[in-house]
Design a protein around this motif. Structure first.
Motif, short mmCIF file in Angstrom:
data_model
loop_
_atom_site.label_atom_id
_atom_site.label_comp_id
_atom_site.label_asym_id
_atom_site.label_seq_id
_atom_site.Cartn_x
_atom_site.Cartn_y
_atom_site.Cartn_z
N ALA A 27 0.83 -1.21 0.00
CA ALA A 27 0.00 0.00 0.00
C ALA A 27 0.87 1.26 0.00
CB ALA A 27 -0.92 -0.02 1.22
N TYR A 28 1.95 1.23 0.77
CA TYR A 28 2.83 2.39 0.86
C TYR A 28 3.37 2.77 -0.51
CZ TYR A 28 6.92 5.22 1.97
OH TYR A 28 7.85 6.22 2.00
N PHE A 29 3.84 1.76 -1.26
CA PHE A 29 4.43 2.04 -2.57
C PHE A 29 3.40 2.36 -3.64
CE2 PHE A 29 8.26 0.42 -0.63
CZ PHE A 29 9.19 1.28 -1.18
N SER A 30 2.15 2.22 -3.31
CA SER A 30 1.11 2.56 -4.27
C SER A 30 0.67 4.01 -4.14
CB SER A 30 -0.09 1.63 -4.08
OG SER A 30 0.32 0.31 -4.38
N GLN A 31 1.21 4.71 -3.14
CA GLN A 31 0.91 6.14 -3.04
C GLN A 31 1.78 6.88 -4.04
OE1 GLN A 31 0.58 7.49 1.35
NE2 GLN A 31 2.18 5.93 1.36
N PRO A 34 5.11 12.77 -2.72
CA PRO A 34 5.83 12.16 -1.59
C PRO A 34 4.93 11.20 -0.82
CG PRO A 34 5.16 14.39 -1.02
CD PRO A 34 4.72 14.16 -2.45
N ARG A 35 5.47 10.07 -0.47
CA ARG A 35 4.68 9.05 0.19
C ARG A 35 4.62 9.31 1.70
NH1 ARG A 35 7.92 5.09 -3.63
NH2 ARG A 35 6.36 4.89 -5.27
N ALA A 36 3.43 9.10 2.23
CA ALA A 36 3.24 9.33 3.66
C ALA A 36 3.37 8.02 4.43
CB ALA A 36 1.86 9.94 3.89
N TYR A 61 9.23 -1.12 6.24
CA TYR A 61 8.21 -1.39 5.21
C TYR A 61 8.29 -0.39 4.07
CZ TYR A 61 5.29 2.44 6.95
OH TYR A 61 4.81 3.67 7.31
N ALA A 62 9.01 0.71 4.28
CA ALA A 62 9.11 1.72 3.23
C ALA A 62 10.31 1.46 2.32
CB ALA A 62 9.19 3.10 3.86
N SER A 63 10.78 0.22 2.29
CA SER A 63 11.81 -0.19 1.34
C SER A 63 11.25 -1.28 0.45
CB SER A 63 13.03 -0.76 2.07
OG SER A 63 13.51 0.16 3.01
N LEU A 64 11.66 -1.27 -0.80
CA LEU A 64 11.17 -2.30 -1.72
C LEU A 64 11.77 -3.65 -1.37
CD1 LEU A 64 11.11 -0.87 -5.34
CD2 LEU A 64 9.18 -1.68 -3.99
N PRO A 65 10.98 -4.71 -1.50
CA PRO A 65 11.53 -6.03 -1.22
C PRO A 65 12.47 -6.47 -2.32
CG PRO A 65 9.33 -6.25 -2.09
CD PRO A 65 9.60 -4.78 -1.96
N GLY A 136 -5.42 6.51 0.52
CA GLY A 136 -4.38 7.34 1.12
C GLY A 136 -4.92 8.63 1.66
N SER A 137 -6.22 8.68 1.86
CA SER A 137 -6.82 9.92 2.36
C SER A 137 -6.64 9.98 3.87
CB SER A 137 -8.31 9.95 2.01
OG SER A 137 -8.93 8.76 2.45
N ALA A 138 -5.47 10.46 4.27
CA ALA A 138 -5.14 10.48 5.68
C ALA A 138 -6.05 11.43 6.44
CB ALA A 138 -3.68 10.90 5.87
#
Ligand code: ZN
Length: 316
Positions: A27-31, A34-36, A61-65, A136-138
């Protein structure tokens, strides 16, 4: 000595659902940038119902596998949980459940060595595709509806729900870590209950592409694959190994990608042009192509597909 319980799923405030660390990364990488970063809380229903639910920290988790095993995980500061929270305390001695003594013993001994393990995978629960609450609607109100009716929130207080999941990402993560951390003897002893099918060796549920049988029920078919040059938003892989002498491909159309809320995750992985090849895990079945000359790996949902870029190690 009993091990401390590892948190393997947590409630993500921004996504509005319970996720594994790999789901969070997808989900993070789908934003868009800048990613939140996300906020995580204990997924235990009674903890979530607190005015101030216990915070869970998510690491890496904010790193690509990559196909090197990274250490993304949840860390629990252990503060503010309700008594009886199933993420607190130490791993219990699980009793044999439906397994013969010897098989159960081997299964249990192997799982004891892992940070996370899964006893039951439920492939019948597919997350909604409409992207509800996941855009991503924080700014949306995360407190709304707290404690009732949210998808994915563990219901009740049964201990067993900790090791039962419908997260495909978490299942693949468990498989990869077990393969890495256990001896082959221990690894082959792992059992998995699949909802609707029953108990089987974990390795039977994860056939390598070269051992995948056409006509078999859905399995997590996996193997190394090469990416065809991309045209449009879709993509196509050819697996390196063959089945009955025929090539096997996986094709995702532009329309499927456009409709997929986490497409950014796949796009980022596929864009790693220094990858030597990709390792693909897809829950599905092999279907003979129209020409009869090749097989197609057919998956029901892009949430049932995960891809790792593999870089060969430099010679020492
Ligand atoms: Zn808790």
């Amino acid at each position: 000595m009993p091990a401390k319980i590892q948190v393997s799923e947590a409630y993500c405030v921004e996504l509005g659902e319970v996720v594994s660390i790999s789901d969070a990364r997808r989900a993070y990488f789908s934003q868009s940038e800048p990613r939140a970063r996300y906020t995580f809380q204990c997924s235990y229903a009674d903890c979530l119902a607190l005015a101030k639910p216990p915070t869970i920290t998510a690491v890496n988790y904010a790193s690509l596998p990559q196909d090197t095993y990274r250490a993304a995980h949840f860390r629990d500061p252990g503060v503010g949980h309700v008594p009886g929270c199933h993420w607190q305390g130490e791993e219990p001695d699980v009793s044999d459940q439906g397994l013969g003594g010897e098989a159960a013993h081997k299964d249990r001994e192997a799982k004891r060595k892992l940070h996370d393990f899964i006893n039951e995978f439920d492939p019948t629960i597919v997350k909604p595709k409409d992207g509800k609450g996941v855009s991503g609607s924080a700014g949306s109100n995360p407190a709304q509806g707290r404690g009732q009716g949210r998808s994915g929130v563990a219901k009740g207080s049964s201990f067993s729900t900790r090791n039962r999941t419908s997260s495909f990402e978490r299942l693949v993560e468990y498989y990869r870590n077990a393969h890495k951390d256990l001896s082959s003897n221990e690894f082959f002893g792992l059992q998995l209950k699949v909802t609707g099918e029953g108990e089987m060796p974990l390795i039977s549920y994860f056939p390598n592409i070269s051992k995948a049988a056409p006509g078999s029920p859905n399995r997590v078919i996996h193997g190394g694959a090469r990416l065809e040059p991309r045209k449009g938003n879709g993509f196509m892989f050819w697996f390196i190994d063959r089945v009955d002498g025929k090539g096997v491909y996986l094709k995702v159309t532009s329309q499927e990608m456009d409709a997929y809320r986490f497409r950014g995750f796949f796009n980022d992985i596929l864009a790693q042009d220094d990858a030597d090849y990709f390792r693909v895990f897809g829950l599905g079945r092999l279907v003979l192509s129209e020409t009869g000359k090749s097989y197609r790996l057919e998956i029901d949902d892009l949430n049932r597909l995960t891809i790792f870029a593999v870089k060969k190690k430099q010679p020492a």
